[in-house]
Write an enzyme that holds these catalytic residues in place. Structure first.
Site, short mmCIF file in Angstrom:
data_model
loop_
_atom_site.label_atom_id
_atom_site.label_comp_id
_atom_site.label_asym_id
_atom_site.label_seq_id
_atom_site.Cartn_x
_atom_site.Cartn_y
_atom_site.Cartn_z
N GLY A 26 0.98 -1.23 0.09
CA GLY A 26 -0.07 -0.10 0.05
C GLY A 26 0.98 1.21 -0.21
O GLY A 26 2.04 1.28 -0.01
N GLY A 82 -0.19 -1.31 6.08
CA GLY A 82 -1.19 -0.33 6.18
C GLY A 82 -2.53 -0.85 6.39
O GLY A 82 -2.75 -1.95 6.71
N ASP A 84 -7.10 0.26 5.56
CA ASP A 84 -8.06 1.30 5.24
C ASP A 84 -8.88 1.95 6.27
O ASP A 84 -9.61 2.82 6.16
CB ASP A 84 -9.15 0.36 4.27
CG ASP A 84 -8.11 0.07 2.92
OD1 ASP A 84 -7.53 0.61 2.52
OD2 ASP A 84 -8.10 -1.35 3.04
N LYS A 94 -8.85 -4.01 6.08
CA LYS A 94 -7.49 -4.05 5.01
C LYS A 94 -7.87 -4.72 3.63
O LYS A 94 -9.12 -5.16 3.27
CB LYS A 94 -6.40 -4.78 5.43
CG LYS A 94 -5.88 -4.14 6.85
CD LYS A 94 -4.63 -4.82 7.49
CE LYS A 94 -3.55 -5.31 6.41
NZ LYS A 94 -3.04 -4.17 5.50
N GLY A 95 -7.25 -4.52 2.53
CA GLY A 95 -7.54 -5.14 1.48
C GLY A 95 -7.87 -4.41 0.27
O GLY A 95 -7.92 -4.64 -0.93
N GLY A 96 -7.81 -2.95 0.47
CA GLY A 96 -7.90 -1.85 -0.60
C GLY A 96 -6.93 -2.21 -1.68
O GLY A 96 -7.42 -2.08 -3.13
N GLY A 97 -5.65 -2.59 -1.45
CA GLY A 97 -4.76 -2.87 -2.51
C GLY A 97 -4.89 -4.47 -3.07
O GLY A 97 -4.02 -4.62 -3.89
N GLU A 103 -1.55 -10.81 3.19
CA GLU A 103 -1.13 -9.52 4.28
C GLU A 103 -1.64 -10.55 5.56
O GLU A 103 -1.05 -10.57 6.64
CB GLU A 103 -2.01 -8.61 4.07
CG GLU A 103 -1.49 -7.62 3.10
CD GLU A 103 -2.42 -6.46 2.89
OE1 GLU A 103 -1.78 -5.35 2.23
OE2 GLU A 103 -3.50 -6.47 3.01
#
Length: 229
Positions: A26, A82, A84, A94-97, A103
């Site tokens: 991220g 990182g 979100d 998490k996991g926007g990327g 991860e």
């Protein structure tokens, strides 16, 4: 200096000589990885990295950070990644990327998970940011129907008119739950759905968060994580 850069660089100072370090994915942890490369070049820091995505793997290799596969280590000393969304108790979305499965694999193998984010990622409750759910392509439509029955609003992630494909060859359903009152229960429920590989709910596993603004960094600690370390 922007908040992401402050948070990412400050967290890099936690890394000590000889550590195995989980390298997140991220825009914020990008600064962490750059800072670690500087420390290797300028201080002679000796570390081994475990990448959470192909993107991070390429970045680390370009910067001269030695890497090892997750399967080749018994544990990871510290992972910096990182998020979100971050709550006061350090529950995360998490996991926007798109790297949520790798991860989480790296995070649960780590003695310490450190989150880096800017202040806009701080929330009182999870849910405003859609929860990414990695699913097997064969089952995505069935899982979407199941999520709709839960009252959620799932949406297949699209990239250039085609379904986004993760590093593991799967799809992602970005799923709005609006407000998540019991993230642990939801995380467990999603894991039990046939065809779900992993969700972007990271509950009870983060130890520390570095939250950056334009001029300072706030450090949040959670002494009650559930990883049993």
């Amino acid at each position: 200096m922007n908040g992401k850069k402050l948070a990412g660089e400050n967290a890099a100072n936690l890394v000590q000589d000889g550590m195995t370090v989980g390298l997140g994915t991220g825009s914020t942890v990008h600064y962490t990885i750059q800072k670690l490369a500087e420390r290797i070049a300028n201080e002679g820091l000796r570390i081994t990295g475990v990448a959470t995505s192909k993107h991070t793997e390429r970045l680390a290799q370009d910067l001269g950070i030695p890497l090892v596969a997750l399967a080749d280590v018994d544990f990871i000393d510290i992972t910096i990644d990182g998020a979100d969304e971050v709550t006061p108790t350090l529950d995360l979305v998490k996991g926007g990327g798109g790297a949520l499965f790798r991860e989480k694999l790296v995070a649960v193998q780590s003695k310490r998970l450190v989150v880096v984010a800017d202040q806009v990622k701080r929330v009182d409750k999870l849910g405003a940011f859609p929860v990414p759910i990695e699913v097997v392509p064969f089952a995505w439509e069935i899982i979407m129907r199941g999520l709709l029955h839960l009252g959620a609003k799932p949406k297949l992630r699209i990239l250039v008119d085609e379904p986004y494909v993760t590093d593991n060859g799967n799809y992602i359903l970005d799923t709005s739950f609006e407000q998540i009152d019991n993230p642990k229960a939801l995380e467990q429920h999603l894991k039990l759905m046939n065809g779900v590989v992993e969700s972007g709910l990271f509950v009870g596993i983060a130890d520390t968060a570095f939250i950056g603004s334009n001029d300072n960094v706030i450090v949040l600690n959670n002494v009650n994580n559930s990883k049993g370390r």
